[in-house]
Structures are given as C-alpha cells and as structure tokens.
Motif scaffolding. Sequence first.
Motif, PDB file in Angstrom:
ATOM      1  N   UNK A  72       0.833  -1.201   0.000  1.00 47.30           N
ATOM      2  CA  UNK A  72       0.000   0.000   0.000  1.00 47.30           C
ATOM      3  C   UNK A  72       0.867   1.249   0.000  1.00 47.30           C
ATOM      4  N   UNK A  73       0.224   2.371  -0.386  1.00 42.73           N
ATOM      5  CA  UNK A  73       0.873   3.682  -0.346  1.00 42.73           C
ATOM      6  C   UNK A  73       0.438   4.411   0.923  1.00 42.73           C
ATOM      7  N   UNK A  74       1.410   4.866   1.712  1.00 39.11           N
ATOM      8  CA  UNK A  74       1.132   5.542   2.979  1.00 39.11           C
ATOM      9  C   UNK A  74       1.600   6.988   2.921  1.00 39.11           C
ATOM     10  N   UNK A  75       0.776   7.895   3.449  1.00 44.69           N
ATOM     11  CA  UNK A  75       1.124   9.311   3.507  1.00 44.69           C
ATOM     12  C   UNK A  75       2.228   9.523   4.535  1.00 44.69           C
ATOM     13  N   UNK A  76       3.353  10.124   4.099  1.00 44.31           N
ATOM     14  CA  UNK A  76       4.471  10.331   5.022  1.00 44.31           C
ATOM     15  C   UNK A  76       4.839  11.799   5.173  1.00 44.31           C
ATOM     16  N   UNK A  77       4.414  12.648   4.253  1.00 42.43           N
ATOM     17  CA  UNK A  77       4.748  14.064   4.351  1.00 42.43           C
ATOM     18  C   UNK A  77       3.657  14.901   3.707  1.00 42.43           C
TER      19      UNK A  77
END
Length: 365
Positions: A72-77
């Motif tokens: 999955x793609x996770x929000x990091x910034x």
Amino acid sequence: MALAAATGIAATAVLASTALAATGPWTVVPSANSTTVTDTELRAVSMVDNTHGFAVGDADGKAVVESWNGSSWDLVSQDSSGFLNGVAALSATDAWAVGTTYTGGTQRTLIEHFNGTNWTVVPSPNNGVNSALNAVAARAANDVWAVGQDGVNESKPIIEHWDGTSWTLVQGVQAPKNGIEFLKGVTITSDGTVWAVGTVGKSLAPEGFRLTAFIERLTGGTWQSVPVPATNPSSSANLNAISATSATDVWAVGAVGSQALAEHWNGTAWTIVPTPTVSGKSTVLKGVKAIAPNNAWFIGDQSLATISALSNGTTTTFLPTPTGTQRGDLSGIAAVDHTLYTVGSQINNATTFQEQTLALTNTAG
C-alpha cells in the motif's frame, strides 16, 4: 526546514477505497488521502524495488509524499505550500521531488530531498517571478536534473542541475523571440545523455501562439534542440513525459489536438508512433515507461477517464484501467522488473467531486 519524518504522519491519512474492481491487467492498490483537506492527488511515481517507492502530488495546495511498503501507499509528508510534480529515487535513502511553492503570492521552484529519515526542502534557484519545476531525473548522487518553466505565460524554460552540493540553473535552448517554451519531462540515458521534452510556441499575428512539440538534449555539455516529426499544423502539439532504456531507445508522449501523441528515438531520428484515433473522445498521454526497445507503456486520460496503452513501436493498443465512477486521471508511471506502478486521481462523488488518490499495479508488464 525539515518536513515530517517518513513515518510521522501516516496516522493522519485514510486509505482510498478499493471497491473498484480490477479491469484487465491493472489492479487498484490502497493509497492514502489526507483527512484534513478536501482533495488529494498524485502526479508522479518512482520505484526503487517492489517494496520501496515514492509517489508525490498535493492535498489542497500542500505538497504530498507517499511511500510504498510492498502492499500500500502511505502518507508520510504533507507540508510546504505548493505542489509536487515529479519524483526520482536513487535508493530507499536518496530521493528527490520537485514542484512549485508560493511565497508572498509569488510562485517559486520547490525541491525536496529524502535522506532515509526526513524529507527536507533544499534551496533551488529561480529564473524569474513565477517559476515551477515539472519533472526530475537522477543518475547518481551528484547528477540530478530538473526541468520546468517560468513566466506568467510560461515563457521561459528552466533547467536545473544538482552536482552533489547545490542546485544551479543551466542554460538550455532559449524560447523563440516573442514566443514561449516550457519543459514537462526529463530523462537520462545509460550513457549520460539528458533529454527534455515539452512545448514551444511561436507568436501568430495578430495574437496567439502556435504550439508544437519540442525536444532538446544535453550532449557534450551543450543543450541543443532535436528535430521532431511534423504534426497537424492546425492543431497544437505538446509532449508531457519521456523515458528511455538506452541511448537508442527513447520514448516521449503527449497530445496533438484532442488525440494522443507518441514518439520514438532510435538513435538517429524521432518518429511518430501510431496510436488509435478514438472518435468523439479526447485523449492525452501524460506518462510513459520504456521497458524494452519494442515495449513501452503509456498512461493518461481519455475524456476524463483513466487510460493505459501498450506499444511495440508499430502498433499501440489502449487497455482498460480502473477509474473513478465520475472520472479519473493517471499522470505518473514506473516499473520494477515486470511490475508496473501508476498513480493519479479519481472522483467517485457526483455531489462533491472530491479528488482522491488512485494507484494501480500491473504484474504483466
């Protein structure tokens, strides 16, 4: 100017709905959306391997970075007022993202770097009063290129280079007198040749511009324009992205009028790659990934629906992709081995028209 740590704000995001069924070879994978703003959109993607990668975009005017963990793609910034339009990863601990930010009502270049822990804004030069960067390509830790444009009317191209210490402006091919030029894509071949694509416009009497596809390359320390095939003179043409597997295999995509435009470099000349004409529909190609000399993938949108295409240089076939129930768009594509990754946005609510991230994978690449 450090931004949020790579795992610092993942908890503030929610994963996009994966209710849309996979269509053809493409499958929707979870991607993050901000919980504090209305719209979240991804514009570019770069992969290190099948468990490490970065996607960038914006959430209501806040630059956004997401990371891939293998599923999955996770929000990091989510910081820095502005937009991120391009990303290039050399490794899991060395990646660059470029775009534009706003300072006191003025549009300025935005460049961020990831060191394995934090995304940090790095000082970058401007070439006027309204500067923006659209794409970035990296060959080594001391050899990174970014392109864009400056000017209210996007009149001047911008080329910048990172030498391992700082970003500096590099003189490219100048816009025609009383004309405009902007650069949308950049790539570096294995022999170190740098290619940039975009649009150039010449003024027409009594007013207006005629826009044509434009390609330039850096060889021997000098940027020079390269002849491109003629397109319909009654329609504007532009190139949005470029990708290469070698010095003799370079692909570029965009649009001419309301139809797709694809071109290929064989080491000697650029030629137009045939693409299907779809009556009654507008097709724009926004991303390209060259896999092999006779294998390139294109992505973009067709009358507000996502679209992908596979080309062997002679025949191009449009392939269905999952899209939002209202509309969708794909703008970035990357590949690792035989797995493709593409990102963009989707709209599923006919009342709010809220943009949500859209991320797809394809293991048949």
